[in-house]
Design a protein around this motif. Structure first.
Motif, PDB file in Angstrom:
ATOM      1  N   TYR A 109       0.808  -1.214   0.000  1.00 22.59           N
ATOM      2  CA  TYR A 109       0.000   0.000   0.000  1.00 22.59           C
ATOM      3  C   TYR A 109       0.849   1.277   0.000  1.00 22.59           C
ATOM      4  O   TYR A 109       0.306   2.384  -0.088  1.00 22.59           O
ATOM      5  CB  TYR A 109      -0.910   0.019   1.231  1.00 22.59           C
ATOM      6  N   LEU A 110       2.155   1.131   0.112  1.00 23.37           N
ATOM      7  CA  LEU A 110       3.028   2.290   0.228  1.00 23.37           C
ATOM      8  C   LEU A 110       3.648   2.644  -1.119  1.00 23.37           C
ATOM      9  O   LEU A 110       3.995   1.752  -1.907  1.00 23.37           O
ATOM     10  CB  LEU A 110       4.138   2.033   1.251  1.00 23.37           C
ATOM     11  N   GLY A 111       3.819   3.928  -1.388  1.00 27.25           N
ATOM     12  CA  GLY A 111       4.517   4.369  -2.585  1.00 27.25           C
ATOM     13  C   GLY A 111       5.996   4.059  -2.468  1.00 27.25           C
ATOM     14  O   GLY A 111       6.505   3.700  -1.392  1.00 27.25           O
ATOM     15  N   ARG A 112       6.718   4.230  -3.564  1.00 28.85           N
ATOM     16  CA  ARG A 112       8.131   3.844  -3.584  1.00 28.85           C
ATOM     17  C   ARG A 112       8.943   4.539  -2.494  1.00 28.85           C
ATOM     18  O   ARG A 112       9.781   3.937  -1.858  1.00 28.85           O
ATOM     19  CB  ARG A 112       8.725   4.141  -4.966  1.00 28.85           C
ATOM     20  N   TRP A 113       8.715   5.844  -2.318  1.00 30.13           N
ATOM     21  CA  TRP A 113       9.497   6.588  -1.335  1.00 30.13           C
ATOM     22  C   TRP A 113       8.634   7.054  -0.154  1.00 30.13           C
ATOM     23  O   TRP A 113       9.103   7.825   0.678  1.00 30.13           O
ATOM     24  CB  TRP A 113      10.151   7.802  -1.999  1.00 30.13           C
ATOM     25  N   GLY A 115       6.590   7.094   3.334  1.00 27.74           N
ATOM     26  CA  GLY A 115       6.664   6.493   4.652  1.00 27.74           C
ATOM     27  C   GLY A 115       5.294   5.994   5.090  1.00 27.74           C
ATOM     28  O   GLY A 115       4.292   6.155   4.385  1.00 27.74           O
ATOM     29  N   GLU A 116       5.256   5.391   6.253  1.00 25.18           N
ATOM     30  CA  GLU A 116       3.989   4.876   6.761  1.00 25.18           C
ATOM     31  C   GLU A 116       3.046   6.023   7.102  1.00 25.18           C
ATOM     32  O   GLU A 116       3.466   7.103   7.537  1.00 25.18           O
ATOM     33  CB  GLU A 116       4.245   4.013   7.995  1.00 25.18           C
ATOM     34  N   ARG A 117       1.774   5.789   6.906  1.00 27.93           N
ATOM     35  CA  ARG A 117       0.748   6.793   7.171  1.00 27.93           C
ATOM     36  C   ARG A 117      -0.021   6.412   8.430  1.00 27.93           C
ATOM     37  O   ARG A 117       0.129   5.313   8.953  1.00 27.93           O
ATOM     38  CB  ARG A 117      -0.216   6.876   5.989  1.00 27.93           C
ATOM     39  N   GLN A 118      -0.856   7.321   8.894  1.00 30.78           N
ATOM     40  CA  GLN A 118      -1.696   7.047  10.048  1.00 30.78           C
ATOM     41  C   GLN A 118      -2.578   5.831   9.796  1.00 30.78           C
ATOM     42  O   GLN A 118      -2.775   4.992  10.682  1.00 30.78           O
ATOM     43  CB  GLN A 118      -2.548   8.271  10.382  1.00 30.78           C
ATOM     44  N   GLU A 119      -3.095   5.713   8.573  1.00 32.84           N
ATOM     45  CA  GLU A 119      -3.929   4.560   8.214  1.00 32.84           C
ATOM     46  C   GLU A 119      -3.158   3.263   8.362  1.00 32.84           C
ATOM     47  O   GLU A 119      -3.686   2.260   8.867  1.00 32.84           O
ATOM     48  CB  GLU A 119      -4.422   4.708   6.772  1.00 32.84           C
ATOM     49  N   ASP A 120      -1.891   3.268   7.934  1.00 29.19           N
ATOM     50  CA  ASP A 120      -1.069   2.064   8.056  1.00 29.19           C
ATOM     51  C   ASP A 120      -0.854   1.693   9.515  1.00 29.19           C
ATOM     52  O   ASP A 120      -0.930   0.519   9.883  1.00 29.19           O
ATOM     53  CB  ASP A 120       0.283   2.280   7.363  1.00 29.19           C
ATOM     54  N   ARG A 121      -0.600   2.691  10.351  1.00 28.58           N
ATOM     55  CA  ARG A 121      -0.388   2.427  11.776  1.00 28.58           C
ATOM     56  C   ARG A 121      -1.655   1.869  12.425  1.00 28.58           C
ATOM     57  O   ARG A 121      -1.581   0.983  13.287  1.00 28.58           O
ATOM     58  CB  ARG A 121       0.074   3.700  12.479  1.00 28.58           C
ATOM     59  N   MET A 122      -2.817   2.360  11.999  1.00 30.40           N
ATOM     60  CA  MET A 122      -4.074   1.858  12.548  1.00 30.40           C
ATOM     61  C   MET A 122      -4.321   0.412  12.149  1.00 30.40           C
ATOM     62  O   MET A 122      -4.745  -0.410  12.967  1.00 30.40           O
ATOM     63  CB  MET A 122      -5.230   2.747  12.079  1.00 30.40           C
ATOM     64  N   VAL A 123      -4.028   0.087  10.874  1.00 29.77           N
ATOM     65  CA  VAL A 123      -4.223  -1.287  10.398  1.00 29.77           C
ATOM     66  C   VAL A 123      -3.284  -2.239  11.128  1.00 29.77           C
ATOM     67  O   VAL A 123      -3.674  -3.343  11.538  1.00 29.77           O
ATOM     68  CB  VAL A 123      -4.000  -1.365   8.870  1.00 29.77           C
ATOM     69  N   GLN A 156       1.484  -9.905  10.486  1.00 25.59           N
ATOM     70  CA  GLN A 156       2.076  -9.260   9.313  1.00 25.59           C
ATOM     71  C   GLN A 156       1.226  -9.497   8.066  1.00 25.59           C
ATOM     72  O   GLN A 156       0.956  -8.585   7.283  1.00 25.59           O
ATOM     73  CB  GLN A 156       3.493  -9.793   9.074  1.00 25.59           C
ATOM     74  N   ALA A 157       0.774 -10.744   7.896  1.00 26.56           N
ATOM     75  CA  ALA A 157      -0.083 -11.059   6.750  1.00 26.56           C
ATOM     76  C   ALA A 157      -1.429 -10.352   6.861  1.00 26.56           C
ATOM     77  O   ALA A 157      -1.970  -9.868   5.868  1.00 26.56           O
ATOM     78  CB  ALA A 157      -0.278 -12.572   6.643  1.00 26.56           C
ATOM     79  N   LEU A 158      -1.973 -10.269   8.073  1.00 19.77           N
ATOM     80  CA  LEU A 158      -3.253  -9.578   8.274  1.00 19.77           C
ATOM     81  C   LEU A 158      -3.138  -8.094   7.964  1.00 19.77           C
ATOM     82  O   LEU A 158      -4.113  -7.463   7.531  1.00 19.77           O
ATOM     83  CB  LEU A 158      -3.738  -9.756   9.707  1.00 19.77           C
ATOM     84  N   ALA A 159      -1.947  -7.516   8.173  1.00 19.55           N
ATOM     85  CA  ALA A 159      -1.739  -6.095   7.881  1.00 19.55           C
ATOM     86  C   ALA A 159      -1.897  -5.797   6.398  1.00 19.55           C
ATOM     87  O   ALA A 159      -2.083  -4.639   6.005  1.00 19.55           O
ATOM     88  CB  ALA A 159      -0.367  -5.646   8.374  1.00 19.55           C
ATOM     89  N   GLN A 160      -1.834  -6.821   5.565  1.00 17.71           N
ATOM     90  CA  GLN A 160      -2.098  -6.643   4.136  1.00 17.71           C
ATOM     91  C   GLN A 160      -3.597  -6.523   3.861  1.00 17.71           C
ATOM     92  O   GLN A 160      -3.991  -6.280   2.728  1.00 17.71           O
ATOM     93  CB  GLN A 160      -1.538  -7.838   3.346  1.00 17.71           C
ATOM     94  N   THR A 161      -4.418  -6.729   4.878  1.00 17.41           N
ATOM     95  CA  THR A 161      -5.882  -6.796   4.780  1.00 17.41           C
ATOM     96  C   THR A 161      -6.326  -7.725   3.654  1.00 17.41           C
ATOM     97  O   THR A 161      -7.073  -7.338   2.764  1.00 17.41           O
ATOM     98  CB  THR A 161      -6.506  -5.389   4.606  1.00 17.41           C
ATOM     99  N   PRO A 162      -5.867  -8.980   3.682  1.00 17.04           N
ATOM    100  CA  PRO A 162      -6.164  -9.909   2.596  1.00 17.04           C
ATOM    101  C   PRO A 162      -7.556 -10.508   2.701  1.00 17.04           C
ATOM    102  O   PRO A 162      -8.209 -10.455   3.744  1.00 17.04           O
ATOM    103  CB  PRO A 162      -5.106 -10.992   2.793  1.00 17.04           C
ATOM    104  N   ARG A 163      -7.990 -11.093   1.617  1.00 16.30           N
ATOM    105  CA  ARG A 163      -9.221 -11.890   1.610  1.00 16.30           C
ATOM    106  C   ARG A 163      -8.905 -13.366   1.830  1.00 16.30           C
ATOM    107  O   ARG A 163      -9.753 -14.118   2.304  1.00 16.30           O
ATOM    108  CB  ARG A 163      -9.942 -11.704   0.258  1.00 16.30           C
ATOM    109  N   LEU A 164      -7.691 -13.772   1.446  1.00 17.72           N
ATOM    110  CA  LEU A 164      -7.271 -15.169   1.560  1.00 17.72           C
ATOM    111  C   LEU A 164      -5.921 -15.209   2.261  1.00 17.72           C
ATOM    112  O   LEU A 164      -5.006 -14.457   1.932  1.00 17.72           O
ATOM    113  CB  LEU A 164      -7.151 -15.809   0.174  1.00 17.72           C
ATOM    114  N   LEU A 165      -5.806 -16.117   3.243  1.00 17.38           N
ATOM    115  CA  LEU A 165      -4.563 -16.300   3.984  1.00 17.38           C
ATOM    116  C   LEU A 165      -4.038 -17.705   3.699  1.00 17.38           C
ATOM    117  O   LEU A 165      -4.740 -18.693   3.909  1.00 17.38           O
ATOM    118  CB  LEU A 165      -4.837 -16.125   5.481  1.00 17.38           C
ATOM    119  N   LEU A 166      -2.800 -17.796   3.194  1.00 16.08           N
ATOM    120  CA  LEU A 166      -2.157 -19.063   2.874  1.00 16.08           C
ATOM    121  C   LEU A 166      -1.045 -19.334   3.875  1.00 16.08           C
ATOM    122  O   LEU A 166      -0.221 -18.449   4.148  1.00 16.08           O
ATOM    123  CB  LEU A 166      -1.571 -19.041   1.458  1.00 16.08           C
TER     124      LEU A 166
END
Length: 273
Positions: A109-113, A115-123, A156-166
């Motif tokens: 979810y992050l751009g190339r350069w 940094g983490e956003r408030q949304e990322d910290r909340m997730v 860590q995987a949940l932080a991706q907010t996935p639909r499927l976890l392998l």
């Protein structure tokens, strides 16, 4: 409860490593919103199948569909937002904190350069609370027990907010208490987060207790798939694993429980006599 449309399907899936045929003409469907287990003897192709399904390996033949799309058409960054992968082992030479490790799940979810956003910290905070790892936030990943580290990798995987976890053998190297803790956590995440979970298991009784759907593999082919009560029949287990099996009921849950004995042809002195 299974829905009409599976989240992931494979049709005619085959994979060769050089001249070695690892998977042959697999057809499978992973139901949405349930816990599915992949079972089979060592060397039967379980991990290879998982790697094909998460696009780590490219099948030699066949088609994989994920959420209605051809897997080959989904770019890796987009796939990482929909599919989380928990490896069997995760090693790092650096002493990251637990919170830093979980934040790595926000990379798609992050751009190339950026940094983490408030949304990322909340997730990340929500993922850590869901996995009971928030209290470990400032601990170093290298200092954790096996069970704690596994919960962090799931976070860590949940932080991706996935639909499927392998997950590839998510309870290997864990003790009994840690194993039950991880599998119960996965069940809770399915119920509370609406996840679909697909995991490779070597412990048949563990798979029977926690999974609602099983895919049994023998020699790189699908031998059986369906509910544990259907897949884990005595004839199936004997044919695939080469052991005599009696199927009973697990006393705590009523789910199938397998009792094993060596196949009569294997009993006795070395050499099968």
């Amino acid at each position: 409860m299974e829905t009409a449309e599976p989240i992931l399907t494979a049709e005619g899936l085959s994979f060769c490593f050089g001249k070695n045929q690892i998977l042959t003409d697999l057809n499978l469907a992973v139901p949405t919103g349930v816990f599915t287990g992949i079972i089979g003897p060592n060397g039967s192709g379980k991990t290879t199948l998982l790697k094909c399904l998460n696009k780590t390996l490219a099948p030699t033949r066949g088609r994989i569909t994920f959420m209605g799309q051809d897997l080959t058409r989904i770019k890796l960054r987009a796939l990482a937002r929909l599919m989380g992968v928990v490896p069997q082992q995760w090693e790092t030479p650096f002493a990251f904190t637990v919170q830093e490790v979980v934040m790595m799940g926000r990379f798609p979810y992050l751009g190339r350069w950026a940094g983490e956003r408030q949304e990322d910290r909340m997730v990340v905070r929500e993922a850590m609370r869901a996995t009971n790892t928030w209290e470990l936030a400032e601990r170093l990943i290298t200092e954790l027990s096996g069970g704690e580290r596994q919960r962090v990798l799931i976070a860590q995987a949940l932080a991706q907010t996935p639909r499927l976890l392998l997950l590839d053998e998510p309870t290997s190297h864990l003790d009994v208490n840690q194993t039950l803790e991880i599998c119960t956590l996965l069940q809770t995440l399915i119920r509370t987060k609406g996840l679909t979970v697909l995991g490779v298991f070597h412990d048949l009784n563990l798979a029977a207790r926690y999974c609602q759907h099983l895919i049994m593999i023998k020699d790189g082919r699908i031998y059986a798939q369906g509910a544990p009560e259907e897949v884990l029949s005595s004839p199936n287990v004997t044919a695939v694993f080469g052991v005599e099996t009696v199927v009973g009921a697990e006393p705590f849950t009523g789910r199938p429980y397998l009792y094993f004995s060596l196949n009569r042809r294997q009993e006795g002195a070395p050499g099968g006599h």
